[in-house]
Scaffold this motif. Structure first.
Motif: not given
Length: 264
Positions: A36, A39, A42, A45-46, A244, A247-252
């Protein structure tokens, strides 16, 4: 009163050293915070989401052999010694190297399986932005000058290119006003709408675009074709959009232990 924090027990394995860099020992517990801070989380996770997606897709022995050969050539792995050096450098096993070599092919198989039959309809949807145009542009800030130049061009008193070189106040002056080929998604939306509905040779009267008054003439329309190159581009677009979203779902936190079924 403030609540007293309750200590969370640390699993013994979390404190196990997993990496030694010079005098620095990195434990399992430190890996995620380090990723993290650099950076890199991400990206991790991708790649995990991609691995989940391509899990059902495999390669034949022939495909695997060819992929490994191509990977070796691309990375200048020319001997067993250089292969061992490469493995040591990246901390990989031979089986991990093989998995890496065929990963791109498995991703392509995934793309084709999910979106291959949807390319034609997606192409029709995207075509208005993919068509290319060659056009001439001249821009000035004075309406009177723009109108005068418009009439000179319309009456063939002077060539568009000559007037653009002399009067245009944008970088297109260097090319005699000529721009393109450019996809219709590139110009200002109002300009793109004009060009998409025009005919080659059509000259528009001075049009206000922001601080400019522009003269535009459509020189050539180049309709997009769904050939192999375009198909691959659209396939990549659909894949990247899907990725994308995941990944947005993972982040949220809405995508947890399972991968949702991909859709176009």
């Amino acid at each position: 009163m403030f609540a007293t924090p309750v200590p969370v027990p640390v699993h013994p394995l979390a404190m196990t050293p997993v990496l030694q860099v010079n005098s620095r020992t990195v434990t399992a517990e430190e890996i995620v915070p380090l990723l993290a801070s650099y950076q890199m989380l991400p990206r991790l996770l991708r790649e995990i989401v991609i691995d989940q997606a391509i899990e059902p897709f495999s390669c034949t022995p022939e495909e695997t052999a060819l992929a490994c050969q191509q990977f070796a050539e691309q990375n200048q792995i020319t001997s067993e010694a250089s292969r061992e050096v490469w493995l040591k450098r990246y901390g990989m096993t031979p089986s991990q190297l093989e998995a890496l070599a065929i990963r791109s092919l498995r991703i392509e198989k995934f793309k084709q399986a999910i979106w291959g039959t949807k390319l034609e309809s997606y192409f029709v949807h995207r075509k208005p932005q993919l068509d290319r145009v060659i056009y001439s542009l001249l821009r000035v800030k004075d309406l009177g000058i723009a109108q005068e130049l418009y009439f000179r061009i319309q009456e063939r008193e002077q060539a568009f290119a000559d007037l653009a070189r002399e009067y245009s106040q944008g970088p297109e002056a260097q090319t005699g006003g000529l721009i393109g080929p450019a996809e219709l998604s590139t110009p200002h939306p109002s300009l793109a709408q004009m060009l998409s509905s025009g005919q080659p040779g059509q000259l528009w009267p001075p049009t206000r675009l922001g601080e400019w008054f522009v003269l535009v003439r459509l020189e050539k329309l180049l309709p997009a074709q769904l050939d192999a190159s375009m198909g691959q581009r659209l396939l990549n677009e659909l894949y990247e959009t899907w990725l994308q979203e995941r990944l947005a779902q993972v982040s949220s936190g809405r995508l947890q232990n399972s991968l949702l079924t991909p859709t176009a």
